[in-house]
Design a protein around this motif. Structure first.
Motif, PDB file in Angstrom:
ATOM      1  N   UNK A 188       0.784  -1.219   0.000  1.00 26.23           N
ATOM      2  CA  UNK A 188       0.000   0.000   0.000  1.00 26.23           C
ATOM      3  C   UNK A 188       0.819   1.273   0.000  1.00 26.23           C
ATOM      4  N   UNK A 189       2.057   1.229   0.512  1.00 34.27           N
ATOM      5  CA  UNK A 189       2.850   2.454   0.522  1.00 34.27           C
ATOM      6  C   UNK A 189       3.300   2.860  -0.882  1.00 34.27           C
ATOM      7  N   UNK A 190       3.126   1.963  -1.858  1.00 35.63           N
ATOM      8  CA  UNK A 190       3.351   2.305  -3.262  1.00 35.63           C
ATOM      9  C   UNK A 190       2.041   2.451  -4.026  1.00 35.63           C
ATOM     10  N   UNK A 191       1.042   1.668  -3.649  1.00 32.74           N
ATOM     11  CA  UNK A 191      -0.235   1.674  -4.356  1.00 32.74           C
ATOM     12  C   UNK A 191      -1.342   1.313  -3.367  1.00 32.74           C
ATOM     13  N   UNK A 192      -2.036   2.328  -2.883  1.00 37.28           N
ATOM     14  CA  UNK A 192      -3.119   2.065  -1.943  1.00 37.28           C
ATOM     15  C   UNK A 192      -4.236   1.291  -2.637  1.00 37.28           C
ATOM     16  N   UNK A 193      -4.838   0.369  -1.912  1.00 39.52           N
ATOM     17  CA  UNK A 193      -5.789  -0.565  -2.521  1.00 39.52           C
ATOM     18  C   UNK A 193      -7.060   0.131  -3.001  1.00 39.52           C
ATOM     19  N   UNK A 194      -7.402   1.264  -2.416  1.00 41.34           N
ATOM     20  CA  UNK A 194      -8.580   1.989  -2.876  1.00 41.34           C
ATOM     21  C   UNK A 194      -8.423   2.458  -4.320  1.00 41.34           C
ATOM     22  N   UNK A 195      -7.172   2.696  -4.741  1.00 38.96           N
ATOM     23  CA  UNK A 195      -6.904   3.122  -6.114  1.00 38.96           C
ATOM     24  C   UNK A 195      -7.224   1.985  -7.082  1.00 38.96           C
ATOM     25  N   UNK A 196      -6.896   0.755  -6.694  1.00 34.37           N
ATOM     26  CA  UNK A 196      -7.202  -0.413  -7.524  1.00 34.37           C
ATOM     27  C   UNK A 196      -8.698  -0.706  -7.493  1.00 34.37           C
ATOM     28  N   UNK A 197      -9.299  -0.612  -6.306  1.00 37.18           N
ATOM     29  CA  UNK A 197     -10.703  -0.966  -6.147  1.00 37.18           C
ATOM     30  C   UNK A 197     -11.621  -0.076  -6.990  1.00 37.18           C
ATOM     31  N   UNK A 198     -11.292   1.205  -7.119  1.00 36.93           N
ATOM     32  CA  UNK A 198     -12.177   2.053  -7.921  1.00 36.93           C
ATOM     33  C   UNK A 198     -12.092   1.702  -9.408  1.00 36.93           C
ATOM     34  N   UNK A 199     -10.930   1.227  -9.863  1.00 37.77           N
ATOM     35  CA  UNK A 199     -10.833   0.740 -11.247  1.00 37.77           C
ATOM     36  C   UNK A 199     -11.679  -0.518 -11.431  1.00 37.77           C
ATOM     37  N   UNK A 200     -11.625  -1.416 -10.459  1.00 34.78           N
ATOM     38  CA  UNK A 200     -12.396  -2.654 -10.555  1.00 34.78           C
ATOM     39  C   UNK A 200     -13.896  -2.355 -10.562  1.00 34.78           C
ATOM     40  N   UNK A 201     -14.328  -1.436  -9.720  1.00 38.65           N
ATOM     41  CA  UNK A 201     -15.750  -1.080  -9.675  1.00 38.65           C
ATOM     42  C   UNK A 201     -16.195  -0.472 -11.003  1.00 38.65           C
ATOM     43  N   UNK A 202     -15.324   0.301 -11.631  1.00 38.94           N
ATOM     44  CA  UNK A 202     -15.668   0.898 -12.924  1.00 38.94           C
ATOM     45  C   UNK A 202     -15.885  -0.194 -13.975  1.00 38.94           C
ATOM     46  N   UNK A 203     -15.026  -1.210 -13.978  1.00 39.91           N
ATOM     47  CA  UNK A 203     -15.173  -2.301 -14.943  1.00 39.91           C
ATOM     48  C   UNK A 203     -16.437  -3.103 -14.670  1.00 39.91           C
TER      49      UNK A 203
END
Length: 473
Positions: A188-203
């Motif tokens: 998470x200190x490089x890529x917080x999981x919320x950043x990934x989760x919003x991409x997944x929700x968009x798909x």
């Protein structure tokens, strides 16, 4: 533009090392709007944009830097997202110093590269905040369906383009969450999981179906999968860890991905691992390896409260394969590096601790490629005590023909799935491949590129197939 002559290069401020190592939040602050647009205006708008050719995706970097430099952030977002399905993710985790920024013309002239990655992140983060990121818009239904095996960056990129083309798309993921390496392999200190989760929700909002906890070859046969869909994309990544081969390197040595996955699960709030086997708290930790995965491990161990963290790498600092920025961050956070050092043996003790016997190395004469190979320094050996030893030596492909019970799925000499270089079709009709399982362990940006290329080939294949079927009718 062209402000590099009177405006110095700046990066977003990093949180203080003593503060940031207490948590798993990203370490870089957000750009203030004026600072980001100012840095974008340093671009020289050169006639031959080497930054663009240095980017695997061929991003239109000078265009969106010009737009951002003129405070046209919405237009900059449109230009940035035209060639990349995850610009804010690439802006966070790409090794820009080796790619676009390393190729920047003003970097070569000594003025310091445009800080492309941080500006890319700023543009798309702003787009999310302002509501400019629109849902995936499916095209008119084609009647075709595509099954994607794996929900890492290659599979997600391909799925987005295929859904936009009007195909039904189902992603099969063996884990309980989608995202693959982005979710479980990168801290998470490089890529917080919320950043990934919003991409997944968009798909998911665009009609892409996710079947989680579904391992092909175990929960669903590969033959049945092919029968379900008009085409298949294999985008599993490579997860077989390379092992230490020195004496004593048995089950007590922790594979890097096992360690990082457990830490990311803790960060996501999953049930804790009560055994403590994968927790560095209070332990002396030794990590073997010099790539970005090794840096992720050492920096994770620091945050878990390790007593000490040492990284062993058999070459010198100048030859580290990992990002120089990540090495610097690790040093600031208290990681000790033993350069030109290679494990000779691992000795277990009754109290559960271990001793890593280390051979000091030196760089020998260059080989035919110009790379200098490490060689041992006779008699120069020392010991490191440890309660946790992690091997971060890279990854290889799993045996997919065996897992899929299909011996006709061809592999190359490295064990990756073989495919036609132009079409990415494998030895099986209608089955394509993308990402690390095709090219070997590589960067997220290359996986995205492979996914987009494979999606285009699948589109062509389906167009041709349905044209033939239509003519036959």
């Amino acid at each position: 533009m062209l402000r590099f002559v009177n405006l110095d290069q700046k990066f977003p401020a990093a949180r203080d090392a003593q503060d940031r190592k207490q948590d798993f939040q990203e370490i870089y602050a957000d750009w203030p709007s004026g600072a980001a647009t100012g840095q974008a205006s340093r671009c020289s708008q050169c006639g031959v944009p080497f930054c663009q050719s240095g980017c695997p995706l061929g991003n239109n970097i000078p265009d969106w830097l010009m737009l951002a430099g003129n405070d046209r952030l919405h237009d900059a977002y449109l230009a940035s997202s035209a060639t990349s399905t995850m610009p804010e993710i690439c802006g966070r985790i790409c090794p820009q110093d080796r790619l676009c920024e390393g190729s920047c013309v003003i970097e070569q002239s000594g003025h310091g590269a445009v800080t492309i990655g941080s500006i890319e992140k700023f543009i798309t983060d702003t787009a999310w905040q302002e509501g400019w990121v629109e849902p995936v818009q499916p095209g008119p239904s084609t009647g075709a369906s595509v099954g994607v095996i794996g929900s890492g960056p290659a599979g997600l990129a391909a799925a987005e383009r295929l859904r936009e083309a009007g195909h039904d798309v189902t992603i099969y993921e063996r884990n309980d969450r989608a995202g693959g390496l982005l979710m479980y392999g990168i801290p998470g200190f490089k890529l917080e999981k919320s950043v990934v989760e919003r991409r997944l929700k968009r798909l998911e909002g665009g009609g892409i179906t996710f079947e989680l906890g579904c391992e092909i070859g175990k929960d669903l046969s590969f033959a049945e999968l092919r029968a379900r869909h008009s085409a298949i994309l294999i985008a599993t990544g490579v997860y077989a860890a390379r092992q230490l081969t020195c004496p004593g390197s048995g089950e007590q040595i922790i594979p890097a991905l096992d360690y990082l996955t457990r830490s990311n699960r803790d960060d996501l709030g999953d049930a804790a691992d009560t055994s403590g086997h994968l927790d560095a708290r209070g332990k002396r930790v030794v990590v073997v390896g010099g790539g970005d995965t090794a840096m992720d491990c050492v920096r994770t161990a620091i945050r878990q409260g390790a007593e000490s963290v040492t990284c062993l790498y058999r070459r010198d600092k100048a030859n580290m394969p990992g990002s120089a920025r990540e090495v610097r961050n690790a040093e600031e956070e208290g990681v000790q590096f033993e350069w030109l050092a290679n494990p000779l043996a691992i000795n277990d003790h009754e109290d559960g601790s271990q001793t890593v016997r280390v051979q000091r190395m030196r760089l020998g004469a260059p080989d035919a490629s110009g790379r200098r190979s490490p060689e041992p320094v006779d008699g120069d050996v020392f010991d490191l005590g440890a309660e946790l030893v992690i091997a971060a030596l890279g990854f290889e492909a799993e045996d997919l023909p065996k897992a899929f019970a299909n011996a006709d799925l061809a592999r190359d000499r490295w064990g990756n799935v073989a495919a036609d270089r132009d079409t990415r079709m494998t030895s099986l009709e209608g089955v394509f491949v993308a990402g690390d399982i095709y090219r070997g362990a590589s960067l997220v940006v290359w996986a995205i590129k492979d996914g987009l290329d494979a999606a285009q080939s699948i589109q062509t294949y389906l167009d041709n197939r349905y044209a033939v079927l239509g003519a036959a009718e």
